[in-house]
Design an enzyme around this catalytic site. Structure first.
Site, PDB file in Angstrom:
ATOM      1  N   ARG A   1       0.847  -1.184   0.000  1.00  0.00           N
ATOM      2  CA  ARG A   1       0.000   0.000   0.000  1.00  0.00           C
ATOM      3  C   ARG A   1       0.887   1.241   0.000  1.00  0.00           C
ATOM      4  O   ARG A   1       1.794   1.359   0.818  1.00  0.00           O
ATOM      5  CB  ARG A   1      -0.902   0.006   1.243  1.00  0.00           C
ATOM      6  CG  ARG A   1      -1.636   1.340   1.527  1.00  0.00           C
ATOM      7  CD  ARG A   1      -2.821   1.521   0.606  1.00  0.00           C
ATOM      8  NE  ARG A   1      -3.463   2.809   0.829  1.00  0.00           N
ATOM      9  CZ  ARG A   1      -4.467   3.019   1.683  1.00  0.00           C
ATOM     10  NH1 ARG A   1      -4.938   2.052   2.411  1.00  0.00           N
ATOM     11  NH2 ARG A   1      -4.997   4.223   1.788  1.00  0.00           N
TER      12      ARG A   1
ATOM     13  N   ARG B   1      -6.749   0.160  -4.371  1.00  0.00           N
ATOM     14  CA  ARG B   1      -5.617  -0.079  -3.481  1.00  0.00           C
ATOM     15  C   ARG B   1      -5.484  -1.567  -3.181  1.00  0.00           C
ATOM     16  O   ARG B   1      -6.464  -2.306  -3.233  1.00  0.00           O
ATOM     17  CB  ARG B   1      -5.730   0.732  -2.188  1.00  0.00           C
ATOM     18  CG  ARG B   1      -6.796   0.375  -1.230  1.00  0.00           C
ATOM     19  CD  ARG B   1      -7.988   1.298  -1.169  1.00  0.00           C
ATOM     20  NE  ARG B   1      -7.857   2.593  -1.770  1.00  0.00           N
ATOM     21  CZ  ARG B   1      -7.723   3.729  -1.094  1.00  0.00           C
ATOM     22  NH1 ARG B   1      -7.633   3.716   0.213  1.00  0.00           N
ATOM     23  NH2 ARG B   1      -7.701   4.872  -1.717  1.00  0.00           N
TER      24      ARG B   1
ATOM     25  N   ASP C   1      -6.548  -1.796   2.452  1.00  0.00           N
ATOM     26  CA  ASP C   1      -6.949  -0.663   3.287  1.00  0.00           C
ATOM     27  C   ASP C   1      -7.470  -1.236   4.598  1.00  0.00           C
ATOM     28  O   ASP C   1      -8.314  -2.141   4.592  1.00  0.00           O
ATOM     29  CB  ASP C   1      -8.039   0.147   2.575  1.00  0.00           C
ATOM     30  CG  ASP C   1      -8.358   1.445   3.286  1.00  0.00           C
ATOM     31  OD1 ASP C   1      -7.434   2.037   3.872  1.00  0.00           O
ATOM     32  OD2 ASP C   1      -9.522   1.877   3.247  1.00  0.00           O
TER      33      ASP C   1
ATOM     34  N   ASP D   1      -9.117   0.179   8.160  1.00  0.00           N
ATOM     35  CA  ASP D   1      -9.642   1.309   8.925  1.00  0.00           C
ATOM     36  C   ASP D   1     -10.020   0.855  10.324  1.00  0.00           C
ATOM     37  O   ASP D   1     -10.602  -0.223  10.505  1.00  0.00           O
ATOM     38  CB  ASP D   1     -10.888   1.898   8.251  1.00  0.00           C
ATOM     39  CG  ASP D   1     -10.557   2.689   6.999  1.00  0.00           C
ATOM     40  OD1 ASP D   1      -9.445   3.230   6.913  1.00  0.00           O
ATOM     41  OD2 ASP D   1     -11.425   2.752   6.103  1.00  0.00           O
TER      42      ASP D   1
END
Length: 325
Positions: free
Chosen positions: A241, A255, A258, A260
């Site tokens: 990333r 991407r 990811d 979060d």
């Protein structure tokens, strides 16, 4: 002389412009057009004025990102609905916000007459939000968020956090499985449970990008919030990333991985690098729907995640794949 009541200070963002696909006509959703949003946020800025410190105010960067995501995301038929959605969503990001006034401009509205602009304005305050605690539950992930927390401070014991993972480059299912294993191997982190994989359509960002694979995890950790963030970002980097425009990453674009942080126990966190609960989790079907698969009784800010998932504009695009844990 009467004493002064709490001030009603203002943060304004004016003319945030992006292409969206909102409208009642098929050609509006197909072709898209320019929308412009003005936001006026009411809050008390005295603490920030005294400290000159970002944590004592509301980040207009986060607000701008939320507005951009709503304009470019799943379409509404009416700009009235978009304005209402934005006002409520912005207020929900930070308890320090007392009111939000959102104006959505549609300068290319399909009118036969000559005109300069069409706009609607929605004004909402905290009384327009659902009352926290309306839906009682004893689920671990259902507790209402508590007071603000120092993001550098390690907790006294283990804390349960919810993470959301996504990938749409390379072998995404393999990448997510690798990321889950890496989190489980990380020091001071244990993966407690994981949702089945989901395949979802991209929300916002450039057109033509591949579908995403998404997954939600519940982890237990003794890391501080910022240390947990550093851990997740290290795993992202291990999976190639590249963060930031300077590294070639397009906002809302494709991407490899990811991760979060959606919740961290009951904490509210507002720092330059981390906002918890995640300010956009409550409108993201690709987070909410897999979360309900993992924990049907989960809550976010006092509202059942299942209820939020039913209201999410992109929920119908979420396709359940095979269970992996």
């Amino acid at each position: 002389m009467s004493s002064r009541s709490s001030p009603r200070d203002t943060i304004r963002l004016t003319g945030l412009t992006a292409t969206g696909h909102h409208g009642v006509f098929d050609f509006e959703k197909r072709e898209g057009q320019i929308f412009r949003v003005d936001a006026e946020l009411t809050l008390d800025l005295r603490a920030a004025g005294r400290s000159d410190a970002l944590p004592d105010t509301v980040s207009y960067v986060e607000i701008a990102e939320l507005i951009h995501a709503a304009i470019t995301g799943e379409p509404f038929d009416l700009i009235e609905a978009l304005a209402d959605h934005l006002a409520r969503e912005i207020l929900a990001t930070d308890q320090r916000l007392l009111a939000a006034e959102i104006t959505v401009h549609k300068p290319q509205a399909p009118l036969a007459q000559t005109f300069e602009d069409v706009s609607v304005t929605a004004r909402r305050d905290r009384s327009d939000l659902p009352a926290a605690g309306d839906h009682a539950t004893d689920s671990v992930s259902a507790a209402e968020p508590g007071p603000s927390l120092d993001p550098e401070a390690a907790p006294a014991g283990e804390v349960t956090a919810v993470l959301a993972l996504g990938s749409n480059l390379g072998e995404s299912a393999v990448t997510l499985a690798s990321a889950v294993a890496a989190l489980d191997r990380a020091e001071a982190v244990r993966v407690l449970r994981a949702s089945p994989l989901a395949r979802t359509s991209p929300v916002g960002g450039p057109a033509g990008q591949p579908d995403f694979h998404n997954q939600v995890l519940e982890v237990s950790t003794t890391l501080s919030p910022h240390a947990l963030l550093a851990c997740t970002q290290a795993i992202e980097q291990d999976h190639h990333r590249a963060r930031g425009v300077e590294n070639g990453e397009v906002r809302w674009g494709p991407r490899t991985l990811d991760i979060d942080i959606i919740t961290y126990g009951r904490a509210r966190i507002s720092s330059i690098t981390l906002q918890v609960p995640h300010p956009r989790a409550g409108i993201r079907g690709f987070v909410l729907v897999p979360w309900t698969w993992m924990d049907p009784r989960a809550q976010l800010d006092g509202t059942p995640v299942a209820e939020l998932a039913r209201q999410a504009a992109d929920a119908k695009s979420v396709e359940r794949l095979e269970s992996v844990r």
